[in-house]
Design an enzyme around this catalytic site. Sequence first.
Site, PDB file in Angstrom:
ATOM      1  N   ILE A 101      -5.777  26.579  66.367  1.00 19.06           N
ATOM      2  CA  ILE A 101      -6.920  26.312  65.488  1.00 19.06           C
ATOM      3  C   ILE A 101      -6.443  26.320  64.039  1.00 19.06           C
ATOM      4  O   ILE A 101      -5.514  27.040  63.683  1.00 19.06           O
ATOM      5  CB  ILE A 101      -8.057  27.330  65.727  1.00 19.06           C
ATOM      6  CG1 ILE A 101      -9.300  26.990  64.897  1.00 19.06           C
ATOM      7  CG2 ILE A 101      -7.592  28.759  65.516  1.00 19.06           C
ATOM      8  CD1 ILE A 101     -10.546  27.801  65.264  1.00 19.06           C
ATOM      9  N   CYS A 102      -7.095  25.507  63.233  1.00 17.88           N
ATOM     10  CA  CYS A 102      -6.892  25.464  61.792  1.00 17.88           C
ATOM     11  C   CYS A 102      -5.429  25.183  61.450  1.00 17.88           C
ATOM     12  O   CYS A 102      -4.843  24.244  61.961  1.00 17.88           O
ATOM     13  CB  CYS A 102      -7.403  26.759  61.158  1.00 17.88           C
ATOM     14  SG  CYS A 102      -7.641  26.684  59.369  1.00 17.88           S
ATOM     15  N   ALA A 103      -4.807  26.000  60.623  1.00 18.71           N
ATOM     16  CA  ALA A 103      -3.444  25.740  60.169  1.00 18.71           C
ATOM     17  C   ALA A 103      -2.413  25.826  61.284  1.00 18.71           C
ATOM     18  O   ALA A 103      -1.318  25.279  61.149  1.00 18.71           O
ATOM     19  CB  ALA A 103      -3.075  26.693  59.038  1.00 18.71           C
ATOM     20  N   THR A 105      -2.594  24.217  63.903  1.00 21.73           N
ATOM     21  CA  THR A 105      -2.423  22.832  64.351  1.00 21.73           C
ATOM     22  C   THR A 105      -1.352  22.130  63.507  1.00 21.73           C
ATOM     23  O   THR A 105      -0.671  21.229  64.001  1.00 21.73           O
ATOM     24  CB  THR A 105      -3.743  22.037  64.286  1.00 21.73           C
ATOM     25  OG1 THR A 105      -4.202  21.969  62.927  1.00 21.73           O
ATOM     26  CG2 THR A 105      -4.811  22.668  65.167  1.00 21.73           C
ATOM     27  N   ALA A 154      -8.385  22.773  67.328  1.00 18.57           N
ATOM     28  CA  ALA A 154      -9.700  22.916  66.701  1.00 18.57           C
ATOM     29  C   ALA A 154      -9.587  22.924  65.193  1.00 18.57           C
ATOM     30  O   ALA A 154      -8.591  23.380  64.620  1.00 18.57           O
ATOM     31  CB  ALA A 154     -10.388  24.189  67.186  1.00 18.57           C
TER      32      ALA A 154
END
Length: 192
Positions: A101-103, A105, A154
């Site tokens: 999720i977030c960074a 990714t 995400a």
Amino acid sequence: MKKKIAVFLFDGFSDWEISYLTPEINKSELFELVYFSPSGDLVTSMGGLQVKPTKSLKDLAFEDLEMLILPGGTAWDKGGNREIEKLTVDMFEAGKPVAAICAATIYLGQIGLLNDLKHTSSDLNYLKGMAPEYSGGDHYQNALAVTDGHLITANGIAPIEFAREIFKTIGLYSDAAIEKWFQLFKNGVWSE
């Protein structure tokens, strides 16, 4: 024996991004959460929560794990957390679910895991800018959370959608029960 789901913790991890999924999995008779950090030492989340992981990275073998969960945090943007690359790639290549999720990714984009599967992040241009090695733009989905095969990604504003995708992937509950959970936590709607 419970199936082990590893959750990576590091200084500055985004604690809220895993806060919806961990209680539900922890209640399960089927799964065990294994919290780990690079050294196994105490880490402090972005919110100031101090956590003592149950394992260090060297204590884990991908063969023993069902899933790997990577929360966001600014360390990813700064090129940190590279020590988990072997575990991440081994999990991915073995067809075991990897959820980011977030960074986190961004990290998956940097190591080439987003190039051939549908995925999302906080923004496509941000992903391209932070991961120059990334070449999966044709597979990018402008969505809050995406699952493609054994990859779950995400947007940073979607911890509830992230949890839902993880629950579906591991079969934590029936589809109807997952949807009921989602409606409660996302929309405040409880249906009997």
